[in-house]
Design an enzyme around this catalytic site. Structure first.
Site, PDB file in Angstrom:
ATOM      1  N   ASP A  95       0.832  -1.202   0.000  1.00  0.00           N
ATOM      2  CA  ASP A  95       0.000   0.000   0.000  1.00  0.00           C
ATOM      3  C   ASP A  95       0.865   1.250   0.000  1.00  0.00           C
ATOM      4  O   ASP A  95       2.089   1.192   0.150  1.00  0.00           O
ATOM      5  CB  ASP A  95      -0.900   0.022   1.245  1.00  0.00           C
ATOM      6  CG  ASP A  95      -2.175  -0.791   1.055  1.00  0.00           C
ATOM      7  OD1 ASP A  95      -2.464  -1.167  -0.085  1.00  0.00           O
ATOM      8  OD2 ASP A  95      -2.865  -1.049   2.051  1.00  0.00           O
ATOM      9  N   LYS A 108      -3.120   3.591  -2.999  1.00  0.00           N
ATOM     10  CA  LYS A 108      -4.244   4.440  -3.373  1.00  0.00           C
ATOM     11  C   LYS A 108      -4.091   5.795  -2.692  1.00  0.00           C
ATOM     12  O   LYS A 108      -3.641   5.887  -1.557  1.00  0.00           O
ATOM     13  CB  LYS A 108      -5.570   3.818  -2.941  1.00  0.00           C
ATOM     14  CG  LYS A 108      -5.813   2.417  -3.494  1.00  0.00           C
ATOM     15  CD  LYS A 108      -7.046   1.788  -2.873  1.00  0.00           C
ATOM     16  CE  LYS A 108      -7.249   0.364  -3.360  1.00  0.00           C
ATOM     17  NZ  LYS A 108      -8.422  -0.277  -2.716  1.00  0.00           N
ATOM     18  N   GLY A 162      -1.163   0.167   9.158  1.00  0.00           N
ATOM     19  CA  GLY A 162      -2.046  -0.119  10.284  1.00  0.00           C
ATOM     20  C   GLY A 162      -2.283  -1.594  10.466  1.00  0.00           C
ATOM     21  O   GLY A 162      -1.352  -2.395  10.446  1.00  0.00           O
ATOM     22  N   MET A 201      -9.585   8.585   7.422  1.00  0.00           N
ATOM     23  CA  MET A 201      -9.972   9.109   6.093  1.00  0.00           C
ATOM     24  C   MET A 201     -11.007  10.232   6.250  1.00  0.00           C
ATOM     25  O   MET A 201     -12.007  10.283   5.533  1.00  0.00           O
ATOM     26  CB  MET A 201     -10.524   7.973   5.214  1.00  0.00           C
ATOM     27  CG  MET A 201      -9.498   6.876   4.945  1.00  0.00           C
ATOM     28  SD  MET A 201     -10.184   5.421   4.126  1.00  0.00           S
ATOM     29  CE  MET A 201     -11.018   4.607   5.516  1.00  0.00           C
TER      30      MET A 201
END
Length: 428
Positions: free
Chosen positions: A217, A239, A271, A351
């Protein structure tokens, strides 16, 4: 005698090895020789319980008497002798006989006069990335020093901070003789923690070191990727907000594809894989295709990033609970997550930067005080960590003024005030 300068590994399988002495030291030496496959004979007038148990198990042959001249050459010459009688005169006699017979002798009483030394050995653990590895450490006749270094090496083997990945016996399908199909590989969903490379778990680090393919990621300990071998395939599926170049379906397919080729695949996530990380979706997809899966929990940013800013998500006298929610889909999702929480519960939003204004306004309408403290913690556990403290009614305005950008964790609640006394706790 000099210090050891020519390390050597011996194949003792079926070969005669003599141990002189019957105490605990002799027992340890005998056990190691039996494990190495040696035909072990022990000479001592008495033995401790450990040796007696080995004799009863049939692992060693015990000659119940004192050592005498000729024991190292009759009935057959020994390949190696260990002497650990506790009597320097007897040990010296054994060493002299060994020297005359050109048999290597390890003396437990005085390594400085030995002709051979037993190194401290770190062996990789079965089922771990380090399986099959053995590292021998000598320290010039200083066994305690060798043992300390051995233990450090073993810890490094288990943690993956040493290069433990196999580089032979993993040829791709096109290289296999006769078109033999490879064994199915496996996928490990590894939580990399909040971003600092030393906050990944020991298990996660070890699996990363042994991986053939890493699907990574944007978040997480990306600096660890530079430690991988040049032949490790790294697939970046990171992303960013509003930009998903690789869809989740495609990520799922990549995991199954590489594992089906017999590869050890690590899906490295920021995470924790199962905390708003879509790890469950990836695990289910692999399971549906018969791919073995392992999940390695990670330190979730929902707790660790506030901690880095000196904010405990629970604190005695302030709140005993907290709620973690994704703000990616807007305020309604946040309100649903917090609907059954205690009025004083800390709210941690992941987010949450893009729709911060709408979320903050909705929380005020739902009953949260306009002056409820809010902390916006950007890039936690990195050198660029920054915290903006505000309130619900000013959160959007202050975030815009400060130029807050993702990745950031939003903390809503009175626990934010604890930061006034602690400041940042993320270290250097």
């Amino acid at each position: 005698m000099g210090v050891p300068s020519y390390p050597l590994t011996l194949d003792l399988t079926g070969r005669r090895v003599v141990v002189v002495g019957g105490g605990p030291v002799a027992a340890r030496r005998a056990r190691g020789l039996v494990e190495a496959g040696g035909a072990v004979e022990l000479i001592a007038p008495w033995v401790c319980e450990d040796v007696a148990a080995q004799v009863a198990d049939g692992g060693i042959t015990w000659h119940e008497r004192e050592f005498v001249a000729g024991d190292l050459v009759l009935p057959d010459p020994a390949w190696l002798v260990h002497t650990a009688t506790g009597d320097p005169h007897v040990d010296a006699q054994v060493a002299a006989e060994a020297d005359a017979a050109r048999v290597w002798c390890v003396r437990a009483d005085d390594a400085s006069v030995s002709s051979a030394w037993t190194p401290a050995v770190a062996r990789g653990r079965t089922g771990q990335a380090s399986e099959g590895l053995s590292v021998a450490v000598t320290a010039g006749g200083d066994p305690r020093r060798a043992t300390a270094v051995r233990d450090a090496v073993l810890a490094a083997l288990d943690s993956g901070t040493l290069p433990v990945r196999r580089v032979r016996g993993t040829a791709p399908p096109s290289d296999r003789a006769g078109g033999e199909q490879p064994a199915v590989g496996r996928v490990a969903l590894v939580g990399g923690g909040p971003g600092a490379e030393d906050l990944i778990t020991v298990r996660g680090r070890a699996l990363l070191a042994a991986a053939d393919v890493v699907v990574t990621d944007r978040l997480g300990p990306r600096s660890l990727l530079t430690t991988l071998g040049a032949d490790v395939e790294v697939v970046d599926v990171g992303k960013t907000p509003g930009n998903h170049p690789v869809s989740q379906d495609r990520i799922n397919e990549l995991l199954v594809h590489h594992a089906s080729l017999g590869k050890r695949v690590v899906r490295l996530k920021g995470g924790d894989p199962f905390v708003l990380g879509r790890g469950g979706e990836e695990a289910l997809h692999c399971a549906e295709h018969g791919i073995p899966i392992e999940v390695v929990p990670g330190v979730t940013s929902a707790v660790s990033v506030p901690a880095a800013a000196g904010i405990p998500v629970t604190h005695r006298g302030i709140t005993a609970s907290f709620v973690v929610a994704s703000a990616h889909d807007g305020a309604d999702a946040v309100l649903r997550a917090a609907s059954d929480a205690a009025p004083d519960a800390t709210l941690v939003l992941l987010m949450g930067v893009t729709r911060l204004g709408d979320t903050a306004a909705a929380l005020v309408r739902s009953g949260r005080r306009p002056d409820t403290p809010v902390a916006l913690v950007e890039r936690g556990w990195t050198p660029e960590q920054r915290t903006t403290v505000t309130t619900l009614d000013r959160a959007a305005e202050d975030a815009a003024t400060a130029g807050v950008r993702a990745p950031a964790v939003v903390v809503v609640g009175d626990v934010v005030s604890v930061r006034n006394r602690l400041g940042d706790l993320s270290g250097e």
